[in-house]
Design an enzyme around this catalytic site. Structure first.
Site, mmCIF file in Angstrom:
data_model
loop_
_atom_site.group_PDB
_atom_site.id
_atom_site.type_symbol
_atom_site.label_atom_id
_atom_site.label_comp_id
_atom_site.label_asym_id
_atom_site.label_seq_id
_atom_site.Cartn_x
_atom_site.Cartn_y
_atom_site.Cartn_z
ATOM 1 N N ASP A 1 0.786 -1.338 -0.096
ATOM 2 C CA ASP A 1 0.193 0.010 -0.241
ATOM 3 C C ASP A 1 0.773 1.184 -0.015
ATOM 4 O OD1 ASP A 1 -2.466 1.483 0.564
ATOM 5 O OD2 ASP A 1 -1.828 1.837 2.298
ATOM 6 N N SER A 2 0.193 2.380 -0.283
ATOM 7 C CA SER A 2 1.035 3.849 -0.183
ATOM 8 C C SER A 2 1.567 3.918 1.300
ATOM 9 C CB SER A 2 0.106 4.902 -0.655
ATOM 10 O OG SER A 2 -1.179 4.598 0.229
ATOM 11 N N CYS B 1 -4.102 -1.534 -1.831
ATOM 12 C CA CYS B 1 -4.366 -0.155 -1.982
ATOM 13 C C CYS B 1 -5.293 0.109 -3.036
ATOM 14 C CB CYS B 1 -2.855 0.559 -2.546
ATOM 15 S SG CYS B 1 -3.137 2.279 -2.780
ATOM 16 N N THR C 1 -6.056 2.675 -4.637
ATOM 17 C CA THR C 1 -5.400 3.765 -5.639
ATOM 18 C C THR C 1 -4.624 2.858 -6.825
ATOM 19 O OG1 THR C 1 -5.785 5.644 -4.091
ATOM 20 C CG2 THR C 1 -4.215 5.895 -6.059
HETATM 21 N N1 DGL Z 1 -4.730 3.134 0.973
HETATM 22 C C1 DGL Z 1 -4.787 4.072 -0.296
HETATM 23 C C2 DGL Z 1 -6.004 3.441 -1.144
HETATM 24 O O1 DGL Z 1 -6.687 2.539 -0.857
HETATM 25 C C3 DGL Z 1 -5.265 5.476 -0.242
HETATM 26 C C4 DGL Z 1 -3.944 6.207 0.553
HETATM 27 C C5 DGL Z 1 -3.394 7.221 -0.709
HETATM 28 O O2 DGL Z 1 -3.767 8.150 -1.120
HETATM 29 O O3 DGL Z 1 -1.969 6.984 -0.646
HETATM 30 O O4 DGL Z 1 -6.303 4.230 -2.103
#
Ligand code: DGL
Length: 260
Positions: free
Chosen positions: A10-11, A73, A75
């Site tokens: 994830d980010s 994630c 995104t």
């Molecule tokens: N956890 C990320 C997602 O599911 C969002 C956080 C981000 O913007 O980096 O999109």
């Protein structure tokens, strides 16, 4: 049987909510979690950047010998999955497809980061499996910082929920929480709607997909003991350890800092 780890990324820390859900149904697996905390958020970055970051992290996880990768994630699932899924020899699962396949409502709302909503990935994927659904979506850019800053039980969170979600009050049967940070807000959002709208936690469908994939490909870990968890982060390990507690009850064998 295959006792190599499952890799997730994830980010930042939101993907720990996915790890927690997968671990609850696959406790004997080993996990490697990668949180790109030095470069969070992804939700305001371009598609090219998110693809490049995803490639770097996938290559890193493959160098650790993972048997499966979960893009934990929303995104990166929206913007990078289609491009990267066939570039590597390891199977890759995203957090959008499993939910899109399983959601049966006719009026569906989707909330997520700005980049995810702009990509239209959720709408396209839901319509693939449920072509008559009416899908509306809304970017909620303040939700990630509210969760990251520990402001969930404050007036700031209540105001942001009202700002973004008031148009959904009478409009949808289901609301998909399309970002892996959002399960942390699920109780608060549920109270806002007085429990009248079905909230879809994307981690549940994703965890089931991981289970089915390992089962159908005979990739389960055959150990009878609880598996281990190791985390890699691109920023401070101290901050990672402190903040990770907000996202899951995970106890990591090691947390290591890396630069890609
Ligand atoms: N956890 C990320 C997602 O599911 C969002 C956080 C981000 O913007 O980096 O999109």
């Amino acid at each position: 049987m295959n006792n190599n780890s499952i890799g997730l990324f994830d980010s930042g820390l939101g993907g720990l909510t996915v790890l927690s859900e997968i671990k609850s149904i696959l406790p004997n697996e080993n996990y490697i979690y990668f949180g790109d905390t030095a470069r969070v958020p992804y939700g305001s970055k371009s598609k090219e950047t998110i693809i490049e970051y995803s490639r770097q992290i996938i290559s890193f996880l493959i160098s650790k010998g993972v048997k499966l990768i979960v893009i934990a994630c929303g995104t990166a699932s929206s913007l990078a999955f289609d491009t990267v899924k066939d570039e590597f020899d390891v199977p890759i699962i995203n957090v959008i497809t499993p939910t899109a396949k399983s959601i049966k409502s006719s009026r569906i709302g989707v909330i997520a980061t700005s980049a995810t909503i702009k990509s239209n990935a959720w709408k396209k994927e839901i319509l693939k499996y449920n072509s008559t659904a009416h899908v509306t979506s809304k970017a909620c850019p303040l939700f990630v910082p509210i969760v990251e800053e520990g402001l969930v039980n404050t007036q700031v969170a209540s105001d942001a929920i009202n700002l973004y979600l008031k148009s959904y009050k009478n409009n949808v049967d289901s609301l998909v929480l399309g970002c892996t940070h959002y399960p942390i807000l699920i109780d608060k959002i549920n109270s806002y709607f007085n429990g009248k709208i079905k909230l879809v936690n994307i981690n549940k469908a994703c965890a089931k997909e991981v289970y089915s994939y390992l089962k159908s490909h005979k990739l389960f870990n055959d150990s009878k003991k609880e598996g281990s968890m190791v985390a890699y982060t691109t920023d401070s390990t101290v901050t990672f350890k402190k903040n990770a507690k907000k996202f899951c009850n995970c106890s990591f064998k090691a947390i290591k800092k890396v630069s890609l």
